[in-house]
Structure formats: C-alpha cells, structure tokens
Design a protein around this motif. Structure first.
Motif, mmCIF file in Angstrom:
data_model
loop_
_atom_site.group_PDB
_atom_site.id
_atom_site.type_symbol
_atom_site.label_atom_id
_atom_site.label_comp_id
_atom_site.label_asym_id
_atom_site.label_seq_id
_atom_site.Cartn_x
_atom_site.Cartn_y
_atom_site.Cartn_z
ATOM 1 N N ASP A 126 39.092 26.103 11.147
ATOM 2 C CA ASP A 126 38.625 25.906 12.526
ATOM 3 C C ASP A 126 37.217 25.346 12.545
ATOM 4 N N THR A 173 37.314 21.486 11.360
ATOM 5 C CA THR A 173 37.983 20.515 12.240
ATOM 6 C C THR A 173 37.017 19.748 13.135
ATOM 7 N N THR A 200 36.101 15.792 12.578
ATOM 8 C CA THR A 200 36.573 14.877 13.621
ATOM 9 C C THR A 200 35.414 14.165 14.304
ATOM 10 N N LEU A 248 42.546 20.154 16.524
ATOM 11 C CA LEU A 248 42.354 18.729 16.255
ATOM 12 C C LEU A 248 42.791 17.899 17.450
ATOM 13 N N CYS A 261 39.972 18.107 19.909
ATOM 14 C CA CYS A 261 38.824 17.272 19.538
ATOM 15 C C CYS A 261 39.086 15.805 19.861
ATOM 16 N N SER A 295 42.072 10.728 10.817
ATOM 17 C CA SER A 295 42.570 12.089 10.589
ATOM 18 C C SER A 295 44.051 12.101 10.250
#
Length: 322
Positions: free
Chosen positions: A16, A19, A23, A161, A164, A184
């Motif tokens: 967590d 991420t 990103t 993700l 984000c 990603s």
C-alpha cells in the motif's frame, strides 16, 4: 507540479505504501517533466512495517504543504491513531487538501470524522468492521473506489492503483493517466463502480450441527432443480421447520444457501472451461439463463462475462459466450 504526501504509520502495509510512491513518482507530463513531487511523511523518524524499518524524510508538517495526502493501510486495525496525526489530517482537510486512502487506510481517514455522512469503501474483508466502528459512514464493500471530491477511499491493494490512476486522470487528463497506466502494466478502464470480485463463502454449519448431512446433500445435488419441498423431504421436516432450522443454525434460508452453492460452481466453470454462459446456467441448476445472470450479478457484483474475462486462467481458451 502537484505535491503528494504519503503518510506512513507503524505497521503500514508495504504494498500500500509503495503503490502511490511508484504511481505518482513515475508519472510524466507530455514534455517529460515529472507530474508529481512525492514525499513520505510520518509522525516519527522511523516506521516499523513489520517486514522492515524505514526512515521517513518528512514529518507531519509536510502534510500542510501537500495537494494530496495518501493514507496506506496498516496491518493492525486495533492500534489507535495518534492524536497529532488526526489533528494534522483535519487541519489539512480544512485547508482544502485532497485526502485518499488505500485499502484499510480508510480506518485512519474514518478516525478523523471527515468521512461522516459520506459513502466510502475499503477491502471487502474489513468492510463490516469499518461499518460497525463508524455507523455514520455509508460503507460500500462492492466497489473498487469511491470519489467524494475531496475525500476518496479504495478497496484492496490493487484497487489502490486504480484510485491513483483515477487521481492522475483528474489532475492531468486521460492521456497522462494512460501513460502512467502503461508504465504500471495496468488497464486504465477499471472504474470505481466495478465490483471487487468477491468469492462469497457459504455460511458454515456450527460444529456438530444436525444440518451438516443436509448441507452435504444439497451441495452434491446443487445442479439439479431442487425445490424447498425436496429439501424438506430430505431432512424429514416440513418446509416451515426446515426454514426455521436453517435460519437458526446457518443464518440464511435453504434456497439462498443453494443459490450460493450454484454460483460457486458457476464461478469454477467460468474460470476453467469455455462453456457458454447459457450452458453453465443449465449445468449448475438454473432453469433460465436470465435468472442465472441476475442471481450471479446479485451475489458477485458483476456479470458472468466480466467474471470470466477477469479470472479465466488461459486467455487462449476464452469464449464469447452467448
């Protein structure tokens, strides 16, 4: 350039935490410039993740300078949040800072009171606990993320993700977000309303329950067209009595239990075969493909075609089922 502060607390879940750092840190504008400045913040100089210890370069004062604050989840939901952390988050919110949580990071955001009266989500396994601790929050366990404008919440780590990328799209548009998604190796198309693809377990019978033989029979015969009368006959009870015993010992009705057994079988067939949806509907005991589709969506939160696309193990064997 937007500044993103990622708040790391003791027990933070490493995935967590990584991420939003990855990103936002790798997102680039069309001219190649970084789109975000990412800062890892904490109330203490060192943070114990359980797997390793990290040093946070910034303190809580950096939250006041951020455009967005990301709240990763922490493993132990019973550890109280330090008052200074809650105060810093509330002060940032009062200044208009956007705050988003990943997975059980929703518990941190909920502790501030900023989600009161709003819709929110978290990992489906923790949704019941969030709703119990914060009944003033409208917890939705069946979506990937919820965007309330200033406050956003997401489900499990992968949904973090998605959240984000959604924020990148809000800030810089779809082209920049699509580029970030490619970096990603992630599709941009998953929106917040998509289901969490929960495999709902059957309610178990209490140890030593007199219902255990009946449950085994129902599971073995789930693909047949079984009526409540059939179930009652197998149990040697009236329909009214078998309904009452089911509710008392299992917490649901016989037919609801049976439908879930059929859906569980359907999930396996969708994952492992190329059988059409109509054929699977018959195989698992639904008299009508339409009834099967309706029940499948009601239980899993998505339709059979979407479930197959997401979970079939061999892409070469996927089918355009009718």
């Amino acid at each position: 350039m937007h500044t993103v502060a990622v708040l790391a607390l003791d027990g933070v879940i490493p995935f967590d935490l990584a991420t939003p750092i990855e990103t936002f840190g790798r997102t680039r504008l069309p001219d190649g410039r970084p789109a975000y400045r990412v800062r890892v913040c904490s109330a203490t100089k060192e943070v114990d993740t359980g797997a390793f210890t990290l040093r946070a370069p910034w303190g809580l004062d950096a939250l006041a300078e951020a455009d967005t604050i990301m709240l990763p989840g922490c493993g132990d939901l019973d550890v109280p949040i330090a008052p200074e952390v809650l105060d810093a988050l509330k002060a940032a919110a009062a200044d208009g800072t956007r705050i988003a949580s990943i997975c059980v990071g929703a518990f941190v955001l909920a502790a501030t009171g900023l989600l009161d009266g709003q819709r929110a989500t978290t990992h489906w396994a923790a949704a019941g606990l969030l709703a119990a601790r914060h009944p003033e929050i409208k917890v939705d366990p069946d979506v990937l993320y919820v965007d309330n404008g200033q406050f956003l919440t997401s489900a499990g780590a992968a949904a973090g993700l998605d959240l984000c990328l959604h924020l990148v799209r809000r800030d810089y548009g779809s082209a920049v977000a699509a580029d970030a998604a490619r970096l990603s190796v992630m599709p941009l198309e998953r929106d917040g309303g998509q289901a969490q693809f929960i495999v709902h377990p059957q309610p178990p019978a209490p140890r030593g329950s007199t219902m255990e033989p009946l449950l085994r029979w129902m599971d073995d015969n789930a693909s047949r067209e079984i009526t409540l009368e059939d179930i009652a006959s197998q149990a040697g009870m009236s329909t009214r009595t078998v309904n009452r015993h089911f509710r008392e010992q299992i917490g649901t009705t016989p037919l609801q239990w049976l439908h879930r057994a059929r859906i569980r079988q359907a999930q396996y067939l969708l994952e492992s075969t190329t059988h059409s949806v109509d054929r699977i509907a018959v195989q698992v005991g639904f008299g009508s493909p339409t009834a099967f589709r309706d029940r499948f969506k009601r239980v899993t939160g998505t339709n059979p075609h979407a479930y197959r696309r997401a979970f079939q193990s061999d892409p070469e064997r996927r089918t355009t089922a009718s």
